[in-house]
Write a protein that holds these residues in place. Sequence first.
Motif, short mmCIF file in Angstrom:
data_model
loop_
_atom_site.label_atom_id
_atom_site.label_comp_id
_atom_site.label_asym_id
_atom_site.label_seq_id
_atom_site.Cartn_x
_atom_site.Cartn_y
_atom_site.Cartn_z
N GLY A 187 -9.23 -32.53 32.39
CA GLY A 187 -7.90 -32.10 31.95
C GLY A 187 -6.81 -32.94 32.61
N ARG A 188 -6.97 -33.18 33.91
CA ARG A 188 -6.01 -34.01 34.64
C ARG A 188 -5.91 -35.40 34.02
NH1 ARG A 188 -4.27 -34.16 40.03
NH2 ARG A 188 -5.67 -32.45 40.59
N ARG A 220 -0.24 -27.47 38.82
CA ARG A 220 -0.90 -28.50 39.64
C ARG A 220 -0.57 -29.91 39.14
NH1 ARG A 220 -5.40 -28.41 43.21
NH2 ARG A 220 -5.11 -30.36 44.34
N VAL A 245 -10.79 -28.63 27.32
CA VAL A 245 -11.96 -29.28 27.90
C VAL A 245 -13.16 -28.36 27.65
CG1 VAL A 245 -13.03 -29.98 30.09
CG2 VAL A 245 -10.62 -30.52 29.64
N ARG A 304 -12.87 -27.94 35.33
CA ARG A 304 -12.72 -28.10 36.79
C ARG A 304 -13.44 -29.33 37.31
NH1 ARG A 304 -10.29 -23.48 39.21
NH2 ARG A 304 -9.88 -24.88 40.96
N ASN A 331 -2.55 -16.82 29.84
CA ASN A 331 -3.53 -17.88 30.13
C ASN A 331 -3.28 -18.43 31.54
OD1 ASN A 331 -5.30 -20.01 30.13
ND2 ASN A 331 -4.61 -20.89 28.18
N ILE A 356 -4.48 -28.96 24.35
CA ILE A 356 -5.36 -29.63 25.31
C ILE A 356 -6.52 -28.68 25.59
CG2 ILE A 356 -3.95 -28.85 27.28
CD1 ILE A 356 -4.86 -31.45 28.75
N GLY A 387 -11.84 -32.47 36.50
CA GLY A 387 -10.80 -33.50 36.44
C GLY A 387 -10.55 -34.08 35.06
C1 LIG Z 1 -6.54 -25.92 31.01
C2 LIG Z 1 -7.70 -26.95 30.96
C3 LIG Z 1 -7.40 -27.97 29.87
C4 LIG Z 1 -7.80 -27.65 32.33
O1 LIG Z 1 -8.79 -28.66 32.21
P1 LIG Z 1 -9.80 -28.97 33.42
O2 LIG Z 1 -10.52 -30.21 33.11
O3 LIG Z 1 -10.62 -27.77 33.69
O4 LIG Z 1 -8.79 -29.18 34.63
P2 LIG Z 1 -8.98 -30.14 35.91
O5 LIG Z 1 -10.39 -30.08 36.38
O6 LIG Z 1 -8.42 -31.48 35.61
O7 LIG Z 1 -8.05 -29.34 36.94
C5 LIG Z 1 -7.01 -29.95 37.69
C6 LIG Z 1 -6.43 -28.89 38.60
O8 LIG Z 1 -5.81 -27.84 37.84
C7 LIG Z 1 -6.05 -26.58 38.48
N1 LIG Z 1 -6.89 -25.73 37.62
C8 LIG Z 1 -7.59 -26.12 36.53
N2 LIG Z 1 -8.25 -25.06 36.01
C9 LIG Z 1 -7.98 -24.00 36.80
C10 LIG Z 1 -8.37 -22.64 36.80
N3 LIG Z 1 -9.23 -22.15 35.89
N4 LIG Z 1 -7.90 -21.82 37.77
C11 LIG Z 1 -7.06 -22.28 38.72
N5 LIG Z 1 -6.64 -23.57 38.79
C12 LIG Z 1 -7.10 -24.42 37.83
C13 LIG Z 1 -6.78 -26.87 39.77
O9 LIG Z 1 -5.81 -27.05 40.79
C14 LIG Z 1 -7.48 -28.17 39.44
O10 LIG Z 1 -7.78 -28.96 40.57
P3 LIG Z 1 -9.08 -28.58 41.48
O11 LIG Z 1 -10.22 -28.31 40.54
O12 LIG Z 1 -9.23 -29.82 42.31
O13 LIG Z 1 -8.69 -27.37 42.25
C15 LIG Z 1 -9.06 -26.23 30.71
O14 LIG Z 1 -9.20 -25.17 31.61
C16 LIG Z 1 -9.22 -25.69 29.30
O15 LIG Z 1 -9.67 -26.38 28.40
N6 LIG Z 1 -8.90 -24.39 29.10
C17 LIG Z 1 -9.09 -23.76 27.79
C18 LIG Z 1 -8.07 -24.26 26.79
C19 LIG Z 1 -6.65 -24.00 27.26
O16 LIG Z 1 -6.32 -22.93 27.77
N7 LIG Z 1 -5.79 -25.00 27.07
C20 LIG Z 1 -4.39 -24.92 27.44
C21 LIG Z 1 -3.64 -24.27 26.33
S1 LIG Z 1 -1.88 -24.24 26.64
#
Ligand SMILES: CC(C)(COP(=O)(O)OP(=O)(O)OC[C@H]1O[C@@H](n2cnc3c(N)ncnc32)[C@H](O)[C@@H]1OP(=O)(O)O)[C@@H](O)C(=O)NCCC(=O)NCCS
Length: 155
Positions: free
Chosen positions: A94-95, A130, A84, A90, A121, A82, A92
Amino acid sequence: MPDRTRPVRIDDVIAVKAIEDCCFPNPWDIDIFVTLASSKGCVTLRKGKKVCMQIIEHNSSVAGYVVWEDCPDTSKGRVLNIAVRENLQRRGFGRSLIQHVFDSLAERGIKTAALEVREGNLAAHRFYERMGMEELGRVPNYYDDEDAITYSITL
Ligand SMILES: CC(C)(COP(=O)(O)OP(=O)(O)OC[C@H]1O[C@@H](n2cnc3c(N)ncnc32)[C@H](O)[C@@H]1OP(=O)(O)O)[C@@H](O)C(=O)NCCC(=O)NCCS
């Protein structure tokens, strides 16, 4: 146009691969995305196991994607990938992607979903927590250079 998830298409693959290369130290090969895109986002393997991929759009371009496995014989699902786009994190996306996976698995009668994440990570750990997932354990050297932490959720 509202943000929406849909199966990956072949014209998404370049954008997907760019996100993949940006987000991960050991990115997946483009062939995996091409295979999924060429199969309308879902490949069926042995024993009814499926590997599926959805992307989420924002302003008509790829904001992120998720790939997961659905194993009806064990009643387990597994998130395999997964990500983004960095400048859209941040917000939504990923959610929405992971919720799509949980909903699809539950609709197919799958009872649990699990995944592995690099120990270091921490952003992903916070994200999965979350999303209601719980830490299950550690897999030593799951990645060549790092342990994995396993998360799981009952659907
Ligand atoms: C992990 C990932 C997919 C999350 O996607 P996203 O669209 O940023 O996440 P969302 O905006 O839906 O976040 C939902 C909640 O998760 C938590 N969250 C997401 N990213 C966070 C961060 N960097 N630090 C702390 N909490 C986090 C928060 O509680 C967030 O809600 P809020 O923004 O209202 O506080 C994204 O950070 C990503 O692509 N990371 C790089 C690739 C990766 O590491 N993938 C997972 C491999 S196992």
